[in-house]
Design an enzyme around this catalytic site. Structure first.
Site, PDB file in Angstrom:
ATOM      1  N   TYR A   1       0.907  -1.122   0.019  1.00 28.95           N
ATOM      2  CA  TYR A   1       0.113  -0.013   0.103  1.00 28.95           C
ATOM      3  C   TYR A   1       0.852   1.389  -0.070  1.00 28.95           C
ATOM      4  CZ  TYR A   1      -3.303  -3.645   1.781  1.00 28.95           C
ATOM      5  OH  TYR A   1      -4.028  -4.820   2.101  1.00 28.95           O
TER       6      TYR A   1
ATOM      7  N   GLY B   1     -14.040  -0.531   4.281  1.00 26.65           N
ATOM      8  CA  GLY B   1     -12.635  -0.967   4.720  1.00 26.65           C
ATOM      9  C   GLY B   1     -12.320  -2.488   5.194  1.00 26.65           C
TER      10      GLY B   1
ATOM     11  N   TRP C   1      -8.612   5.712   6.248  1.00 25.01           N
ATOM     12  CA  TRP C   1      -8.798   5.203   7.790  1.00 25.01           C
ATOM     13  C   TRP C   1      -7.532   4.759   8.234  1.00 25.01           C
ATOM     14  CZ3 TRP C   1     -12.305   0.698   9.585  1.00 25.01           C
ATOM     15  CH2 TRP C   1     -12.112  -0.809   8.917  1.00 25.01           C
ATOM     16  N   ASP C   2      -6.474   4.350   7.358  1.00 24.90           N
ATOM     17  CA  ASP C   2      -5.294   4.218   7.827  1.00 24.90           C
ATOM     18  C   ASP C   2      -4.646   5.063   8.737  1.00 24.90           C
ATOM     19  OD1 ASP C   2      -5.754   2.016   5.441  1.00 24.90           O
ATOM     20  OD2 ASP C   2      -4.098   1.252   6.535  1.00 24.90           O
TER      21      ASP C   2
ATOM     22  N   GLN D   1     -14.162   6.040   2.936  1.00 23.73           N
ATOM     23  CA  GLN D   1     -13.881   4.674   3.813  1.00 23.73           C
ATOM     24  C   GLN D   1     -14.422   5.254   5.297  1.00 23.73           C
ATOM     25  OE1 GLN D   1      -9.565   4.258   3.986  1.00 23.73           O
ATOM     26  NE2 GLN D   1      -9.732   1.928   3.119  1.00 23.73           N
TER      27      GLN D   1
ATOM     28  N   ARG E   1      -5.279 -12.887   0.343  1.00 17.74           N
ATOM     29  CA  ARG E   1      -5.956 -11.753  -0.220  1.00 17.74           C
ATOM     30  C   ARG E   1      -7.366 -12.093  -0.766  1.00 17.74           C
ATOM     31  NH1 ARG E   1      -4.516  -7.146   0.298  1.00 17.74           N
ATOM     32  NH2 ARG E   1      -5.441  -6.400  -1.844  1.00 17.74           N
TER      33      ARG E   1
ATOM     34  N   ASP F   1     -13.260  -4.869   2.928  1.00 21.18           N
ATOM     35  CA  ASP F   1     -13.722  -5.138   1.642  1.00 21.18           C
ATOM     36  C   ASP F   1     -14.211  -6.551   1.346  1.00 21.18           C
ATOM     37  OD1 ASP F   1     -11.858  -3.196   1.850  1.00 21.18           O
ATOM     38  OD2 ASP F   1     -10.321  -4.136   0.544  1.00 21.18           O
TER      39      ASP F   1
ATOM     40  N   GLU G   1      -0.206  -7.587   8.880  1.00 24.11           N
ATOM     41  CA  GLU G   1      -1.278  -6.806   8.723  1.00 24.11           C
ATOM     42  C   GLU G   1      -2.403  -7.383   9.346  1.00 24.11           C
ATOM     43  OE1 GLU G   1      -1.858  -6.601   4.410  1.00 24.11           O
ATOM     44  OE2 GLU G   1      -3.547  -5.394   4.355  1.00 24.11           O
TER      45      GLU G   1
ATOM     46  N   TYR H   1       0.817  -0.079  -7.246  1.00 29.41           N
ATOM     47  CA  TYR H   1      -0.687  -0.323  -6.695  1.00 29.41           C
ATOM     48  C   TYR H   1      -1.560  -0.509  -7.732  1.00 29.41           C
ATOM     49  CZ  TYR H   1      -4.790  -0.087  -4.060  1.00 29.41           C
ATOM     50  OH  TYR H   1      -5.941  -0.384  -3.536  1.00 29.41           O
TER      51      TYR H   1
ATOM     52  N   TRP I   1      -3.732   5.967   2.770  1.00 31.47           N
ATOM     53  CA  TRP I   1      -5.029   5.573   2.953  1.00 31.47           C
ATOM     54  C   TRP I   1      -5.932   6.247   4.056  1.00 31.47           C
ATOM     55  CZ3 TRP I   1      -2.438   2.625  -0.187  1.00 31.47           C
ATOM     56  CH2 TRP I   1      -3.084   1.747  -1.298  1.00 31.47           C
TER      57      TRP I   1
HETATM   58  C1  DGY Z   1      -6.761  -2.876  -1.167  1.00 29.17           C
HETATM   59  O1  DGY Z   1      -6.213  -2.619  -2.232  1.00 29.17           O
HETATM   60  O2  DGY Z   1      -7.037  -4.061  -1.015  1.00 29.17           O
HETATM   61  C2  DGY Z   1      -7.607  -1.922  -0.538  1.00 29.17           C
HETATM   62  O3  DGY Z   1      -7.993  -2.466   0.623  1.00 29.17           O
HETATM   63  C3  DGY Z   1      -8.589  -1.312  -1.462  1.00 29.17           C
HETATM   64  O4  DGY Z   1      -8.646   0.119  -1.158  1.00 29.17           O
END
Ligand code: DGY
Length: 456
Positions: free
Chosen positions: A43, A185, A49-50, A123, A222, A187, A423, A97, A47
């Protein structure tokens, strides 16, 4: 964690000093000069909420950077009030990304900031609460600077909340709807599987794309390719609508009311009331707004027959039955009736979330461990995350459920000790998944440990 680990909370906290040092190193390494990346590889942008979670933890040792983190994010707020989920970093490599700025094309919306590419969705609005927490941690010598910062941020936080209360509540339900699972958030949570999995991506509709996340994390950790396809399809529909809220709401096959998202919104509204009091503004409208969200949350999302909060699929007018972490979010509501608090605590302590057996177990899994498709490793379909642990911990403490709250901190410490600042974590064996040296894991670990120590 449940008792088998035998790691008593007080002991776990008192021996966490080395981990606190590493947490600080993680935040240092991920700091870009203006904000903190969630992680180096997976990432590489900012982001939403991060950044809020990161600011809360960073504030313990660097309040100035914590303030800057949120200010940087809000520089990219849309004129509609929406805070985008991602603010792209122009210095990150183009292939870092997917989906990047050339896919999102936020410039199609007149509300998007000029010259600063972002995603086109939002988010969970945890930012007002984060701002209040950051202010509370300001050292005495920085109180004036911190108050001035709160006063600068306040209108932006208000605009963010107003956006959700208006543009995202077209039917006047009192609850904000999300138009993409990424907005939650969390997903690929099973919380909306029944609706989300009905979405059929028309053959040939999407140009070929390459998932960059799979270059940097195990595919088993993922979201599946099928879910990803739907994520990108929804993105494309929203882009076609130029991110115009009314058009997006009319077009999106996904229109969901998430209890966790709305509980965070309510919690932030209470934080805004407090912030208003600190800077000489009027807290009353915020208390009234929080009251309205409370009524709607309990009135519309509490499903008595299931004894839990359920996501509400507005398209089909159905409550989703899956038993996930979203059901615990409303603990953040200080006015939640005691009978509902008791029901949530029963569920949290039930074999679905806290099995009692011989082996170790860690709190709080994000999905019912007894569900047939519970997956202890895959993203939001089972693993423990430290941000949801932090939210549930806050909610429990607010309702005086200190024992369960302490167990969550002890579990979080045990997970980090076993696997580092990953994570997310497998609740059954504590192994780490997704990114390593993940910023919010470091930040919220710091906050839970130090807040618990200062209470002791
Ligand atoms: C991701 O890329 O996995 C995020 O959660 C999307 O914002």
């Amino acid at each position: 964690m449940s008792d088998p680990i035998g790691d008593d909370s007080a002991e776990a906290l008192s021996t966490a000093d080395d981990l606190l040092d590493t947490a600080r190193d993680v935040l240092e390494a991920n700091w870009t000069g203006r904000y903190t990346r969630p992680s180096q590889a997976l990432y590489p942008h900012q982001w939403s909420w991060d950044s809020a979670f990161i600011a809360v933890g960073r504030a313990w040792h660097d309040a100035a950077r914590a303030r800057q983190e949120l200010e940087t994010l809000f520089e990219a707020q849309w004129t509609s009030g929406m805070v985008p989920s991602i603010v792209f970093d122009p210095t990150a490599p183009a292939d870092a990304y997917f989906p990047g700025p050339e896919i999102w094309q936020s410039e199609r919306s007149p509300a998007a900031p000029r010259g600063r590419p972002t995603s086109g969705i939002t988010q969970p609005p945890i930012h007002a609460r984060a701002a209040l927490e950051v202010h509370r941690r300001a050292p005495p010598g920085q109180r004036a600077a911190s108050l001035a910062w709160l006063a600068r941020l306040y209108p932006r936080l208000v605009a963010q909340q107003r956006y959700l209360a208006t543009a995202r509540d077209p039917r006047g339900t009192g609850l904000a709807a999300i138009v993409h699972p990424w907005e939650s958030g969390i997903d690929d949570s099973p919380a909306w599987d029944r609706d989300f999995h009905r979405i059929a991506v028309p053959a040939g509709d999407l140009p070929p794309y390459r998932r960059r996340d799979l270059d940097r994390a195990a595919a088993a950790d993922r979201p599946t390719d099928a879910d990803y396809e739907r994520f990108i399809y929804l993105l494309a529909l929203e882009r076609e609508a130029d991110y115009d809220d009314a058009r997006v709401i009319a077009a999106s096959p996904f229109l969901m009311v998430d209890p966790l998202f709305n509980a965070i919104r309510l919690w932030s509204e209470h934080a805004l009331a407090e912030i208003a009091g600190l800077i000489g503004a009027d807290p009353a409208p915020h208390r009234a707004a929080a009251g309205e969200i409370h009524e709607a949350l309990v009135g519309k999302l509490w499903v008595s027959a299931r004894q839990r909060f359920c996501a509400w699929d507005l398209r089909r007018d159905q409550r989703e039955p899956e038993d996930t972490i979203v059901s615990f979010g409303p603990l953040l509501d200080p006015d939640l009736p005691p009978a509902i608090v008791a029901a949530i605590c029963r569920e949290l302590a039930s074999p679905s979330f806290r099995p009692r057996g011989d082996g170790p177990h860690y709190l709080v899994p994000t999905y019912d461990e007894r569900a047939a498709d519970f997956d202890p490793e895959r993203y939001w379909r089972g693993p423990v995350w430290l941000n949801t642990n932090w939210l549930v911990w806050h909610g429990l403490r607010q309702h005086g459920q200190v024992g369960l709250a302490d167990e969550i901190v002890a579990s979080s410490v045990a997970l980090v000790r076993r696997s580092g600042f990953r994570e997310y974590f497998d609740p059954l064996d504590g192994s780490g998944h997704g990114s390593d040296r993940f910023s919010w894991s470091a930040a919220l670990f710091t906050d839970m440990v130090l807040a618990n120590r200062s209470r002791a």
